[in-house]
Design a protein around this motif. Sequence first.
Motif, short mmCIF file in Angstrom:
data_model
loop_
_atom_site.label_atom_id
_atom_site.label_comp_id
_atom_site.label_asym_id
_atom_site.label_seq_id
_atom_site.Cartn_x
_atom_site.Cartn_y
_atom_site.Cartn_z
N LEU A 128 0.98 -1.32 0.07
CA LEU A 128 0.05 -0.03 0.08
C LEU A 128 0.91 1.22 -0.18
N HIS A 133 -2.61 0.35 -4.31
CA HIS A 133 -2.71 -1.15 -3.36
C HIS A 133 -3.22 -2.17 -4.17
N ASN A 163 -8.90 7.01 -4.39
CA ASN A 163 -7.75 6.83 -3.56
C ASN A 163 -6.91 5.85 -3.84
N ASN A 164 -6.10 5.29 -3.17
CA ASN A 164 -5.07 4.22 -3.75
C ASN A 164 -5.70 2.99 -3.93
N VAL A 165 -6.74 2.45 -3.42
CA VAL A 165 -7.36 1.38 -3.81
C VAL A 165 -8.06 1.46 -5.07
N ASP A 223 -14.89 2.23 0.08
CA ASP A 223 -13.68 2.34 0.81
C ASP A 223 -13.79 3.60 1.70
N THR A 224 -12.97 3.52 2.84
CA THR A 224 -13.02 5.02 3.78
C THR A 224 -13.09 6.21 2.86
N SER A 227 -8.60 8.26 4.01
CA SER A 227 -7.46 7.17 4.09
C SER A 227 -6.57 7.53 5.14
N MET A 228 -5.78 6.77 5.50
CA MET A 228 -4.52 6.89 6.53
C MET A 228 -4.00 8.08 6.19
N CYS A 262 -12.26 -3.17 1.10
CA CYS A 262 -10.86 -3.79 1.67
C CYS A 262 -10.74 -3.70 2.99
N LEU A 263 -11.64 -3.16 3.52
CA LEU A 263 -11.41 -2.79 5.12
C LEU A 263 -10.28 -2.24 5.68
N PRO A 264 -10.13 -1.42 6.84
CA PRO A 264 -11.04 -1.09 7.72
C PRO A 264 -12.37 -0.36 7.20
N1 NVA Z 1 -7.69 3.91 1.17
C1 NVA Z 1 -7.27 3.41 2.36
C2 NVA Z 1 -6.88 1.86 2.49
C3 NVA Z 1 -6.69 0.90 3.69
C4 NVA Z 1 -6.41 -0.36 3.54
C5 NVA Z 1 -6.16 4.00 2.93
O1 NVA Z 1 -5.00 4.18 2.47
O2 NVA Z 1 -6.07 4.14 4.28
#
Ligand code: NVA
Length: 306
Positions: A128, A133, A163-165, A223-224, A227-228, A262-264
Amino acid sequence: MSFKKRNFINLSELNKKDIIAILDRAKELKKKRNANKSAKTLKNINLAMIFEKPSTRTRVSFELAIKELGGESVILDESTTHLARGETIEDTARVLDRYCQIFLIRTTNHNKLLLYNQNAKAPIINGLSNLSHPCQILSDIMSFEEKRGSIYKKKITWMGDLNNVLYSWAEASRIFKFSLFVAHPKVVKLNKSLQILDKECKHITFTQDADIAAKDSDCLITDTWFSMGSKKDKLLEKHFLPYQINKNTLKAAKKNVVFMHCLPAKRGKEVTKDIIDDKKVSIVWDEAENRLHVQKAILEWCLKKI
Ligand code: NVA
Ligand code: CP
């Protein structure tokens, strides 16, 4: 055999043939594990994992994957290494290269993966990054196909953040030739990498209309919204709300639609509780489990065992 290092950094950097080989091997390894049979293909292999961000699934699935294949892993939380005190990635990569045969990196900056790559003989796996990801998406495709057959020409819907996913899903749409509909708020703009994919790939449609994206969909994904590393923003949350996956989204989709994440997850935000916890629709636990089988196959592929 080619001497070229086999990295797993972005899906678009692999041949379709190799991606199919990884997925086929993951299915085979899943069957073996379910039959209590072991495959010790990676004896004497040490995997170094460096995490700059939190992880549950990626960390545990890779740790178990290498262990079950007969190898070992070392997990490094970046903040507790000398990286956090200014030791360079170049030097860290050279040092780890003397101990370990393969690296997994979870990073805030995709370019760091490239720096590790330049300074180590070991193949690099992207666990990631801010850009992508890819490990997740192979597990997702495996999970979808287990339930609904080939993903070719299916309508796959993504709702929410760009986002990344999503980036790895977008790359996958070009490789597997499915229609990817992405519904997102106008205020959330496509980054440069997504703009390029949008231009080059006829399989992706970006829209602000959640109904168009959900109509007759075979698969709803979200997805969230934050993101983080990105700050939660109450105003932005309001813009995201029309893209929440809920009963209405499900109604618009095909009867046998599946839900993926993908969680969380944040229940009540990007998805309602009734959808994510609906055993008939939601395949999120399969996605999480399949991470283990796919990670094994990725490790084997990078180390030229398949
Ligand atoms: N888009 C989320 C994916 C977490 C698995 C993130 O980057 O936080
Ligand atoms: N989906 C995923 O990558 O989860 P973790 O952040 O827990 O690894």
